[in-house]
Design an enzyme around this catalytic site. Structure first.
Site: not given
Length: 315
Positions: A108, A242, A272
């Site tokens: 990520c 994020h 996500n």
């Protein structure tokens, strides 16, 4: 360096929570309070390399540069159908790049790690223009019978073109290395000699531990880097965080003591998308003319590894 252009691309298929409830023991009422996610874009008949190429060409168009003007390409990608060549090479061939291309797998926070590589090469005088592509399909990593993980993710690609400038004010990378909190295992080709377990295992995640790491790493990284730069939180205009889980983002806001208005959010209809998350959000904010010249942007991301990173940029 400075950002010259941004781009993004999303799969056309949108999957709502109600659609997931048709084959999973879940519901919109269960998912939204725990994640903030109502729908996500999921690859169906597209290829991740095509989405990456689309995002890259969009960023190049905004920058006013051509593929031959790029000196270095960095692609952040966790999983694709290609073991070799790297996805950067596959996308680069599609869009006509002539430069060196590398892949990184930092999950990520991949965009921030790629930004650090680009800035380091620029300071060393080795590059002038760099293309960063974050192309991710985490829905291809999940066990779609596991409601605790598969409801979280969406696919997509984002890209950024960087050129000469001094707008990157600072980058801080951090690790708390632990391969047991988020992981997935692929099945490799068998050999006559390998006697181990070769089964593929879908994404596994200890949600509670990841939550704690994400909040602590993000808030401490942000505060530490701002202190190093002699800046205060009052000088920050936007936090590009994020988009992993709305509850994580909300906890980060509370620990930093910063207002909701500084945190643009798109997790509700994206989910996500791993390292593509920050670049997709950046592109959407940019194209909505949210940023003004001179604004200070703080990027924060965290994920498997466990890795995290923070970057401070002037727009």
């Amino acid at each position: 360096m400075k950002i010259l252009g941004t781009g993004s691309a999303l799969p056309k298929k949108i999957v709502t929570n109600d659609m997931l409830s048709e084959f999973l023991d879940t519901s919109d009422e269960w998912i939204v309070p725990r994640t903030g996610i109502r729908s996500r874009h999921i690859i169906s008949d597209e290829k991740i390399e095509d989405l990456g190429a689309q995002a890259a060409l969009s960023a190049l168009e905004m920058s006013g540069l051509k593929p031959e003007d790029i000196d270095y390409c960095i692609c952040s990608n966790v999983v694709s159908e290609y073991v070799t060549p790297g996805l950067s090479c596959v996308i680069g061939a599609k869009i006509g790049l002539k430069c060196p291309c590398i892949d990184i797998n930092c999950a990520c926070p991949g965009f921030i790690y790629a930004l650090d590589i680009a800035e380091t090469h620029y300071i060393a005088g080795k590059v002038r223009n760099v293309l960063i592509i974050c192309a991710e399909q985490p829905t291809r990593m999940c066990d779609w019978t596991d409601r605790s993980t598969c409801v979280l993710f969406g696919d997509g690609a984002g890209a950024v073109v960087l050129g000469p400038g001094s707008n990157v004010k600072g980058i801080k990378l951090h690790s708390q290395l632990d391969a047991t909190k988020i992981w997935e295992r692929n099945s490799l080709m068998p050999t006559p000699y390998y006697e181990g377990d070769n089964r593929a295992i879908g994404l596994q995640m200890n949600g509670r531990e990841v939550f704690k790491f994400a909040v602590k790493a993000s808030t401490s990284d942000v505060e530490d880097l701002l202190n190093e730069l002699g800046m205060t939180k009052d000088q920050v205009d936007w936090y590009i965080v994020h988009q992993a889980n709305y509850r994580i983002i909300d906890a980060i806001k509370q620990y930093l003591g910063e207002p909701d208005g500084k945190f643009p959010i798109n997790i509700s209809d994206h989910g996500n998308s791993s390292s593509a998350s920050c670049t997709i959000l950046l592109d959407e904010c940019n194209k909505s003319h949210m940023f003004k010249e001179g604004n200070t942007l703080v990027f924060s991301a965290f994920g498997a590894g466990l890795l995290s990173g923070v970057a401070v940029l002037e727009w």
